[in-house]
Design a protein around this motif. Structure first.
Motif, short mmCIF file in Angstrom:
data_model
loop_
_atom_site.label_atom_id
_atom_site.label_comp_id
_atom_site.label_asym_id
_atom_site.label_seq_id
_atom_site.Cartn_x
_atom_site.Cartn_y
_atom_site.Cartn_z
N TYR A 1 -2.25 -6.22 0.12
CA TYR A 1 -2.61 -5.80 1.57
C TYR A 1 -4.25 -5.74 1.51
O TYR A 1 -4.91 -5.44 0.60
CB TYR A 1 -2.03 -4.70 2.34
CG TYR A 1 -2.03 -3.66 1.44
CD1 TYR A 1 -3.12 -2.58 1.55
CD2 TYR A 1 -1.10 -3.04 0.57
CE1 TYR A 1 -3.10 -1.52 0.67
CE2 TYR A 1 -0.92 -2.12 -0.40
CZ TYR A 1 -2.12 -1.05 -0.16
OH TYR A 1 -2.14 -0.01 -0.91
N HIS B 1 -5.90 -4.36 -2.08
CA HIS B 1 -4.92 -3.99 -2.90
C HIS B 1 -3.99 -5.28 -3.49
O HIS B 1 -3.64 -5.92 -2.66
CB HIS B 1 -3.84 -3.00 -2.35
CG HIS B 1 -2.70 -2.47 -3.38
ND1 HIS B 1 -3.11 -1.60 -4.25
CD2 HIS B 1 -1.56 -3.10 -3.71
CE1 HIS B 1 -2.03 -1.39 -4.95
NE2 HIS B 1 -0.90 -2.39 -4.68
N ASN C 1 -9.90 1.83 6.03
CA ASN C 1 -8.34 2.45 6.00
C ASN C 1 -7.47 1.87 7.07
O ASN C 1 -6.42 2.48 7.18
CB ASN C 1 -8.64 3.90 5.97
CG ASN C 1 -9.16 4.48 4.75
OD1 ASN C 1 -9.24 3.98 3.75
ND2 ASN C 1 -10.51 5.47 4.89
N GLU C 2 -7.90 0.95 7.82
CA GLU C 2 -6.88 0.48 8.83
C GLU C 2 -6.44 -0.73 8.23
O GLU C 2 -6.98 -1.75 7.98
CB GLU C 2 -7.43 0.21 10.10
CG GLU C 2 -6.62 -0.67 11.04
CD GLU C 2 -7.17 -0.70 12.45
OE1 GLU C 2 -6.69 -1.28 13.37
OE2 GLU C 2 -8.51 -0.43 12.78
N GLU C 3 -4.97 -1.02 8.26
CA GLU C 3 -4.41 -2.21 7.67
C GLU C 3 -4.70 -3.27 8.40
O GLU C 3 -4.35 -3.61 9.71
CB GLU C 3 -2.98 -2.04 7.34
CG GLU C 3 -2.18 -3.02 6.64
CD GLU C 3 -0.93 -2.86 6.20
OE1 GLU C 3 -0.02 -3.72 6.45
OE2 GLU C 3 -0.60 -1.92 5.43
N LYS C 4 -5.15 -4.40 7.96
CA LYS C 4 -5.31 -5.78 8.56
C LYS C 4 -4.44 -6.72 8.24
O LYS C 4 -4.18 -7.54 8.99
CB LYS C 4 -6.88 -6.16 8.58
CG LYS C 4 -7.97 -5.13 8.99
CD LYS C 4 -7.62 -4.95 10.59
CE LYS C 4 -8.94 -4.23 11.05
NZ LYS C 4 -8.91 -4.20 12.37
N ASP D 1 -6.25 -1.15 -6.65
CA ASP D 1 -7.17 -1.17 -5.43
C ASP D 1 -8.63 -1.41 -5.88
O ASP D 1 -9.23 -1.02 -6.82
CB ASP D 1 -7.16 0.41 -4.98
CG ASP D 1 -5.87 0.56 -4.29
OD1 ASP D 1 -5.15 -0.19 -3.59
OD2 ASP D 1 -5.29 1.65 -4.43
N ARG E 1 -1.10 -7.90 5.36
CA ARG E 1 -0.23 -7.49 4.31
C ARG E 1 0.71 -8.93 3.81
O ARG E 1 1.31 -9.38 4.82
CB ARG E 1 0.72 -6.25 4.67
CG ARG E 1 1.87 -6.09 3.34
CD ARG E 1 2.31 -4.83 3.65
NE ARG E 1 1.78 -3.71 3.93
CZ ARG E 1 1.67 -2.77 2.83
NH1 ARG E 1 2.43 -2.89 1.86
NH2 ARG E 1 0.76 -1.60 3.08
N ASP F 1 3.41 -5.69 -2.97
CA ASP F 1 2.83 -6.14 -2.07
C ASP F 1 1.27 -6.25 -2.15
O ASP F 1 0.75 -5.33 -3.03
CB ASP F 1 2.97 -5.47 -0.48
CG ASP F 1 4.34 -5.32 0.02
OD1 ASP F 1 5.35 -6.13 -0.72
OD2 ASP F 1 4.63 -4.77 0.97
N LEU G 1 -7.33 -3.37 3.85
CA LEU G 1 -7.59 -2.54 4.72
C LEU G 1 -9.38 -2.70 5.20
O LEU G 1 -9.94 -3.01 4.38
CB LEU G 1 -7.46 -1.08 4.42
CG LEU G 1 -6.33 -0.94 3.49
CD1 LEU G 1 -6.45 0.71 3.17
CD2 LEU G 1 -4.99 -0.87 4.53
#
Length: 298
Positions: free
Chosen positions: A182, A160, A187-190, A99, A192, A180, A184
């Motif tokens: 990804y 990540h 903290n909101e996934e945008k 991360d 992946r 994977d 964020l």
């Protein structure tokens, strides 16, 4: 008073104030990796050595794969942090699994992921048991290019990077899959992308009478690895690992260990099989880790 850089040397005209010096520190402190905190008080003497030390800390960001704007020529107090002065985008390149967390600078209005790539799968192992068979190649990780999102100063960006798949013991069905990658924002996934799947291990598949197949590619844009082959008491090379635009899959080989992928996101090569020869089980090669390159824009 005005100052700027010329070949990394400071040009001074007039007296430099503590407020000006501290504003430069605050400007670069918007980049999380900048840890210089040597602020000055009113009345402190600011020497050429002080400025060079600050310059060295700024240069260290470039050595960590940052491309950052220099202090603009013609800077005056309270005029540094302006969109018009941010003439260069801020780039960051990351390739080790894990991360990475950044805070967007005040002037940031967007982030463009030039690359986001997941880890590649490992190759399956070849086995001499029974008639023998070679392992399937690992699938490549999925990837996305040139995807943009709005961004505001102070927001937290987490990227990540997924690791490449590792080979597995011969009794498992297939090699390890890549992880994977990804992104964020706060903290909101945008975004992946998924890891490539490991190639099938020969021992697990040989008794079914089918060729061990290569692992499937991750989503989107991943590619399947090459298939292994039943040996019928002969020698057979394993399947090739799948390539990516930034990586090369492990290639077939007679070595005791399948060839590892190189670069980013590619799949490991499948292990070979050699009739009645040792070591009897030829493990697959490892998949390559993922990758990210992004740009912060004003």
């Amino acid at each position: 008073m005005a100052f700027g850089y010329l070949n990394n040397s400071l040009l001074l005209g007039g007296l430099m104030q503590a407020a000006d010096y501290n504003e430069v520190i605050r400007f670069y402190s918007n980049i999380s990796a900048f840890h210089y905190q040597n602020y000055k008080k009113v009345g402190d003497l600011i020497t050429a050595s002080d400025w060079q030390d600050l310059s060295n800390h700024i240069q260290a960001l470039r050595n960590q794969n940052y491309t950052i704007p220099w202090v603009p020529t013609g800077f005056v107090k309270d005029g540094l942090i302006r969109a018009s002065s941010w003439s260069n985008a801020i780039y960051r390149e990351i390739s080790n699994p894990g991360d990475y967390i950044f805070q967007a600078p005040n002037e940031a209005h967007g982030i463009q992921l030039e690359w986001l790539m997941a880890g590649g799968g490992s190759g399956g192992g070849g086995d001499e048991t029974g008639y023998g068979a070679s392992g399937g190649g690992g699938g490549s990780g999925g990837y996305q290019q040139n995807v943009s999102f709005p961004l505001f100063g102070g927001e937290t960006i987490t990227i990540h990077i997924g690791g490449g798949g590792a080979p597995t013991p011969k009794y498992e069905m297939q090699g390890g899959s890549g992880a994977d990658s990804y992104m964020l924002i706060n903290n909101e996934e945008k975004l992946r992308v998924t890891g490539g799947v490991g190639g099938q291990n020969a021992l697990a598949m040989n008794y079914s009478g089918t060729n061990p197949i290569g692992g499937s590619g991750g989503s989107p844009n991943g590619v399947s690895g090459g298939d292994g082959a039943k040996a019928n008491n002969n020698d057979r090379m394993g399947g090739a690992g799948a390539n990516t635009p930034l990586g090369t899959g492990g290639q077939p080989t007679w070595a005791d260990i399948g060839e590892n992928a190189i670069g980013y996101g590619a799949g490991g090569g499948g292990g070979c099989t050699r009739d009645r020869q040792q070591p009897g089980y030829w493990i697959g090669g490892s998949g390559a880790s993922g990758y990210a390159l992004f740009t912060l824009t004003n």
